[in-house]
Design an enzyme around this catalytic site. Sequence first.
Site, PDB file in Angstrom:
ATOM      1  N   GLU A 218       0.913  -1.331   0.081  1.00 29.84           N
ATOM      2  CA  GLU A 218      -0.090   0.027  -0.137  1.00 29.84           C
ATOM      3  C   GLU A 218       0.884   1.102  -0.068  1.00 29.84           C
ATOM      4  O   GLU A 218       0.600   2.194   0.836  1.00 29.84           O
ATOM      5  CB  GLU A 218      -0.998   0.030   1.131  1.00 29.84           C
ATOM      6  CG  GLU A 218      -2.011  -1.337   1.090  1.00 29.84           C
ATOM      7  CD  GLU A 218      -2.950  -1.059   2.266  1.00 29.84           C
ATOM      8  OE1 GLU A 218      -4.098  -1.515   2.201  1.00 29.84           O
ATOM      9  OE2 GLU A 218      -2.532  -0.925   3.741  1.00 29.84           O
TER      10      GLU A 218
ATOM     11  N   GLU B 161      -7.049  -7.371  -0.631  1.00 25.57           N
ATOM     12  CA  GLU B 161      -7.767  -7.285   0.855  1.00 25.57           C
ATOM     13  C   GLU B 161      -9.088  -7.040   0.827  1.00 25.57           C
ATOM     14  O   GLU B 161      -9.356  -5.723   0.850  1.00 25.57           O
ATOM     15  CB  GLU B 161      -6.665  -6.083   1.689  1.00 25.57           C
ATOM     16  CG  GLU B 161      -5.315  -6.670   1.827  1.00 25.57           C
ATOM     17  CD  GLU B 161      -4.678  -5.655   2.920  1.00 25.57           C
ATOM     18  OE1 GLU B 161      -5.600  -4.916   3.464  1.00 25.57           O
ATOM     19  OE2 GLU B 161      -3.604  -5.583   3.176  1.00 25.57           O
TER      20      GLU B 161
END
Length: 632
Positions: free
Chosen positions: A187, A267
């Site tokens: 991320e 995710e």
Amino acid sequence: MAAAAAALLFVAVNLACLCASENLVSGGRSFSIDYKNNCFLKDGKPFQYISGSIHYSRVPQQYWKDRLVKMYMAGLNAIQVYVPWNFHEPVQGVHNFTGDRDLEHFLDLANRTGLLVILRPGPYICAEWEMGGLPAWLLQKPNIILRSADTDYLQAVSYWLDVLLPKMKPWLYINGGNIISVQVENEYGSYYACDYRYMRHLRTLFRFFLGEDALLFTTDGNTDKEMMCGTLDGLYATVDFGTDTNITEAFGRQRRFEPRGPLVNSEFYTGWLDHWGDEHAVVDAQKASRMLKEMLTMGANVNMYMFEGGTNFGYWNGADHDTKFRSVVTSYDYDAPLSEAGDPTEKLLAIRDVIKQFREIPSGPMPPATPKFAYGFVTLRKFANISGVLNTLSPPGPVKSQYPLTFEEMKQYYGYMLYQTTLPRDLSEPTPLISPLNGVHDRAYVSVNGVFQGLLERDTVLVMNITGQQGDTLDILVENMGRVNFGSKINDYKGLLSDLILGQDILTDWKIFSLDIDGAITGGWPHANSQESFAAPQREPSAGPAFYMGTLQPSGLAWDSFISLSEWTKGQIWINGVNLGRYWPARGPQQTLYVPGPLLSTTLPNNITVLELEGAPAHLRVFFMDRPQLTT
């Protein structure tokens, strides 16, 4: 330029697919991307993964197989795994891959169970883990810019990956193992630096150590900025999002960065985390299963985060700092399909019913929950105040400094340190003790001549009053509540970061004690020393930091349990030398701590040690229950 790059990538991958087909004929294994048909290819055939996240660092090694088998029986064909750098290299240059840190044993168990692996080795992982997995010793360089092309940071990362990635290469699917893809960083688009030189350096390292055929990818949040800063040519771009997101829009954003190739939600949030002071997070099971079905119907590849949450044992919880510092609780139950103790939930059964519609799942019943037992009440007794056992907890003695030193400067990265000085004058009236620069990271427990007077807390309590006489001993026990794991404030130094002011006086001439509490308890203290004259055990509690001890008598069982510290305030608890984590029922929401059965002895007394920081209840009892209580 983007079109040309995409075209080159298309040609390269199709050449790779041709090579993979040739390898398959000769008995080779392959895992690649079919850009023409927007899917993964496993051994030359279209492949869709249905995966779940599990963190081996949050589950006792004895239970790894139990959790993996349950994930397999739920219908998953893959798991997703983070590698926390600080878990394996807590001291610079000293690496540990044994016991609960035996990553290759975990990969082998997954392989034997029939699960492929999506590996996320960082070096930064977030994961609500201490400092996002980065080792705190990096902060010994005071001006280091983490997650960037900063020379000191890149050197440390390169040394670490030189240790980790060669261990992982034999486990790649294409080399006979079960790792089908490897994430580079994590991320990164959510981080302020947006440093493409750093990402290119990582890409070079991963290619060097894992080879040109390893499938590398990135994961980023569902915004244009995050995807722009977190993606890089040669790394397949994926997104993450939860049940509050429009699926079509999210995958549309992935398509703008990867016009062809498989849709991937790396995710998909089946639950969420808790901070101390939050309400316990819950994500609706039917909503999660309905969205999973919609994504799988689109042909998307989905990893559910988390599928098995686990526990932040010891000091491994992370923290957030948006408007103020918020520490993550000990439980990482995450409202996941498998509970903190690995028990199947209604959410798991709903998800399994969805997966059945897309792939054949293993026959046979879901393995049951591990047995639980309510061992009942144990009454503890006070052993000593912290100030009375400094010779045991800090054998080298104090470091003397005119001004406070941080945890990092003292090279103690986790737990607790004691700062000690004397009062410079008489304080017959309550006098303010001030942290003017909000320099207490994260909580400070203040005593004068052994009498507890109150606390200071980061972002929350910056002033308290004390009284005393000139020359009295001022003890300030500082607790590291976990370093920030997400955002721009991960350079999260601990201890007293700036001077404290008492009335008009700047406090100086400190004695600073590094406290090796875990080392002492692992060595058998205080139970092996309970008759020492300086700390004769007593039943009466007192305010302020003190140790309490007791034993759970053997019952012939070593089943899981949950320990409740009702009416205790805040602290840390160890059983048989193992640090179960922090308790804080006064703030909540978590009210019990998970006690894995393998920690308990069936034949010997089980030693319980509690460090209560503020005030123990008069009853001094703890209670072993057969179920968790994660809500206030």
